[in-house]
Scaffold this active site. Structure first.
Site, PDB file in Angstrom:
ATOM      1  N   ASP A 113       0.859  -1.183   0.000  1.00 16.97           N
ATOM      2  CA  ASP A 113       0.000   0.000   0.000  1.00 16.97           C
ATOM      3  C   ASP A 113       0.893   1.230   0.000  1.00 16.97           C
ATOM      4  OD1 ASP A 113      -2.922   1.010   0.506  1.00 16.97           O
ATOM      5  OD2 ASP A 113      -1.670   2.162   1.892  1.00 16.97           O
ATOM      6  N   ASN A 121      -2.593  12.444  -5.045  1.00 14.90           N
ATOM      7  CA  ASN A 121      -3.781  12.591  -5.886  1.00 14.90           C
ATOM      8  C   ASN A 121      -4.447  13.947  -5.666  1.00 14.90           C
ATOM      9  OD1 ASN A 121      -5.029  11.055  -7.915  1.00 14.90           O
ATOM     10  ND2 ASN A 121      -6.740  10.541  -6.596  1.00 14.90           N
ATOM     11  N   HIS A 126      -6.229  13.969 -10.538  1.00 11.42           N
ATOM     12  CA  HIS A 126      -6.446  12.559 -10.868  1.00 11.42           C
ATOM     13  C   HIS A 126      -5.655  12.109 -12.085  1.00 11.42           C
ATOM     14  CE1 HIS A 126      -9.492  11.967  -7.822  1.00 11.42           C
ATOM     15  NE2 HIS A 126     -10.145  13.039  -8.232  1.00 11.42           N
ATOM     16  N   ASP A 130      -3.239   9.009 -11.858  1.00 10.88           N
ATOM     17  CA  ASP A 130      -3.300   7.801 -12.682  1.00 10.88           C
ATOM     18  C   ASP A 130      -1.944   7.505 -13.324  1.00 10.88           C
ATOM     19  OD1 ASP A 130      -5.936   7.495 -12.035  1.00 10.88           O
ATOM     20  OD2 ASP A 130      -6.730   8.218 -13.944  1.00 10.88           O
ATOM     21  N   ASP A 156      -4.647   2.289  -4.474  1.00  8.29           N
ATOM     22  CA  ASP A 156      -3.177   2.288  -4.446  1.00  8.29           C
ATOM     23  C   ASP A 156      -2.642   1.020  -3.782  1.00  8.29           C
ATOM     24  OD1 ASP A 156      -4.127   2.879  -1.927  1.00  8.29           O
ATOM     25  OD2 ASP A 156      -2.529   4.310  -1.455  1.00  8.29           O
TER      26      ASP A 156
END
Length: 245
Positions: A113, A121, A126, A130, A156
């Site tokens: 994680d 983010n 976004h 990404d 994530d």
């Protein structure tokens, strides 16, 4: 009257002049379903071309659906479904081999994680988020063998399935390699982005015998690792984890 494949081949040759590749493409199209639209005695060139185009598009659409069913659309990694299937196959192989009488055949499940993805983010948006996840996926793939599996579970969160290990000591260098790789700054469209990760590790067969159990225990170990950040932790060996400075 048509004469089966020979007739189809002749029509395709006539309509697709320009090379063997076009002829083979047409034949593959008919095999994929265009022949369903050929009516004996009433075949026109226009109708055949339309049928071939339809069959090709249908095949592409079906292939895309099959891909999306087993892969993460953003990163191209295996998704949760393919992860579970791959891990199940790995367990079956390990059982059949019975560790090969040499201690090999064990499996490590690593659940990772990212420690600060929400901040990344929120800070960069976004689109950059990404792109960052795609870059993370590429680095993870470079940290393991081609025979191992890297999957994105969602958000994530990523998993790695490392097969054919001898003991838990074989996994620590891989976990350290992953953390060190992710510590290197990411350069995305002029932005220098830094991140760390937390990794939880479970082992087959010591910690569990099913994909569900192994993932559950790796998840528990990961949340212990997140107390320090930039670290990894074993489920059944809480003293053997390490924080990467």
């Amino acid at each position: 009257r048509t004469r089966g494949a020979d007739f189809q081949r002749a029509i395709i040759r006539r309509k697709y002049r320009g090379g063997q590749d076009n002829e083979e493409t047409g034949l593959l199209a008919t095999q994929a379903g265009a022949q369903d639209y050929l009516v004996k005695g009433r075949v026109s060139s226009w109708f055949l071309v339309r049928s071939i185009r339809y069959a090709i598009e249908r095949k592409r659409f079906e292939s895309r659906l099959e891909y999306l069913a087993t892969h993460d659309d953003l990163t191209g990694l295996a998704n949760r479904q393919l992860f579970n299937y791959t891990l199940s196959l790995a367990i079956e192989r390990s059982r059949r081999e019975q560790y090969d009488h040499s201690g090999h055949g064990k499996i490590a499940v690593m659940l990772l994680d990212l420690d600060n993805f929400k901040l990344i983010n929120d800070s960069y948006g976004h689109i950059h988020g990404d792109s960052f996840l795609r870059a993370v996926a590429m680095r993870l793939q470079n940290c393991v063998r081609k025979s191992d599996t890297v999957a994105r579970m969602g958000g994530d969160e990523f998993t790695l399935v490392v097969e054919d290990i001898q003991s838990w000591q074989d996994v620590s260098p891989i976990a350290e390699k992953v953390l060190a790789s992710l510590n290197e700054p990411f350069l995305l469209e002029g932005h220098r982005i830094k991140t760390t990760a937390s990794i939880g590790i479970s082992l087959y067969p010591e910690d569990g015998l099913t994909p569900e159990t192994l993932l559950q225990y790796a998840d528990i170990a990961m949340y212990i690792a997140k107390q320090d950040h930039n670290s990894y932790q074993y489920y059944s060996r809480p003293g053997e984890g390490q924080v990467l400075e």
